[in-house]
Write a protein that holds these residues in place. Structure first.
Motif, PDB file in Angstrom:
ATOM      1  N   GLU A  43     -14.166 -31.495 -83.448  1.00  0.00           N
ATOM      2  CA  GLU A  43     -14.012 -32.929 -83.744  1.00  0.00           C
ATOM      3  C   GLU A  43     -14.537 -33.778 -82.594  1.00  0.00           C
ATOM      4  O   GLU A  43     -15.227 -34.779 -82.820  1.00  0.00           O
ATOM      5  N   THR A  44     -14.228 -33.395 -81.357  1.00  0.00           N
ATOM      6  CA  THR A  44     -14.697 -34.126 -80.175  1.00  0.00           C
ATOM      7  C   THR A  44     -16.219 -34.050 -80.087  1.00  0.00           C
ATOM      8  O   THR A  44     -16.887 -35.045 -79.806  1.00  0.00           O
ATOM      9  N   GLU A  45     -16.746 -32.876 -80.335  1.00  0.00           N
ATOM     10  CA  GLU A  45     -18.194 -32.681 -80.286  1.00  0.00           C
ATOM     11  C   GLU A  45     -18.889 -33.529 -81.358  1.00  0.00           C
ATOM     12  O   GLU A  45     -19.870 -34.220 -81.077  1.00  0.00           O
ATOM     13  N   THR A  46     -18.363 -33.502 -82.571  1.00  0.00           N
ATOM     14  CA  THR A  46     -18.951 -34.271 -83.670  1.00  0.00           C
ATOM     15  C   THR A  46     -18.880 -35.771 -83.400  1.00  0.00           C
ATOM     16  O   THR A  46     -19.834 -36.504 -83.672  1.00  0.00           O
ATOM     17  N   THR A  47     -17.776 -36.225 -82.840  1.00  0.00           N
ATOM     18  CA  THR A  47     -17.641 -37.649 -82.500  1.00  0.00           C
ATOM     19  C   THR A  47     -18.712 -38.058 -81.502  1.00  0.00           C
ATOM     20  O   THR A  47     -19.348 -39.111 -81.661  1.00  0.00           O
ATOM     21  N   GLN A  48     -18.960 -37.243 -80.478  1.00  0.00           N
ATOM     22  CA  GLN A  48     -19.992 -37.585 -79.497  1.00  0.00           C
ATOM     23  C   GLN A  48     -21.369 -37.618 -80.141  1.00  0.00           C
ATOM     24  O   GLN A  48     -22.172 -38.508 -79.861  1.00  0.00           O
ATOM     25  N   VAL A  49     -21.645 -36.672 -81.026  1.00  0.00           N
ATOM     26  CA  VAL A  49     -22.920 -36.663 -81.748  1.00  0.00           C
ATOM     27  C   VAL A  49     -23.095 -37.976 -82.506  1.00  0.00           C
ATOM     28  O   VAL A  49     -24.151 -38.615 -82.430  1.00  0.00           O
ATOM     29  N   LEU A  50     -22.070 -38.395 -83.214  1.00  0.00           N
ATOM     30  CA  LEU A  50     -22.176 -39.613 -84.020  1.00  0.00           C
ATOM     31  C   LEU A  50     -22.202 -40.869 -83.163  1.00  0.00           C
ATOM     32  O   LEU A  50     -22.861 -41.859 -83.530  1.00  0.00           O
TER      33      LEU A  50
END
Length: 126
Positions: free
Chosen positions: A48-55
């Protein structure tokens, strides 16, 4: 004609490509991974943290082009492990209005740059 889109609010390219290219009214973004643009370090911890940074990186690119997620017409999500799909999808969904969300495909791959777990690219229209 094409216009190169560059912002310091998203990670700098590490090869012969740009963060995005605007051609006419269509924006083609390069894939974003979970690099913190301020430090150049990977953001890890949870999918979730990784995906948030991507977005957030993608948001910075869209903003530089004068667009928002509402302008996105197509997304491609590359994942290292399809078992992470539900968690990625929850974060991804929080960035879009379900009524106007773009077309999308999600593909599981053997590996991604820097061995990250998720990479996302988009096409947007002004």
């Amino acid at each position: 004609m094409k216009k190169i889109i560059k912002t310091n609010n998203a990670p700098a390219p590490v090869g012969p490509y740009n963060q995005a290219v605007l051609s006419g009214n269509t924006l083609y973004t390069s894939g974003q991974i979970a690099l913190d643009p301020a430090t150049g370090k990977l953001v890890t911890g949870s999918i979730e943290t990784e995906t948030t940074q991507v977005l957030e990186n993608m948001k910075a690119v869209l903003t530089e082009a004068g667009m928002t997620f509402e302008n996105v017409v197509k997304s491609t999500i590359f994942v290292k492990n399809m078992n992470d799909f539900a968690k990625i999808n929850t974060v991804y969904g929080s960035y879009f209005n379900p009524e106007t969300a773009p077309a999308r495909e999600t593909v599981e791959v053997g590996n991604l740059p820097l061995f990250v777990n998720v990479e996302i690219s988009m096409i947007a229209i002004k």
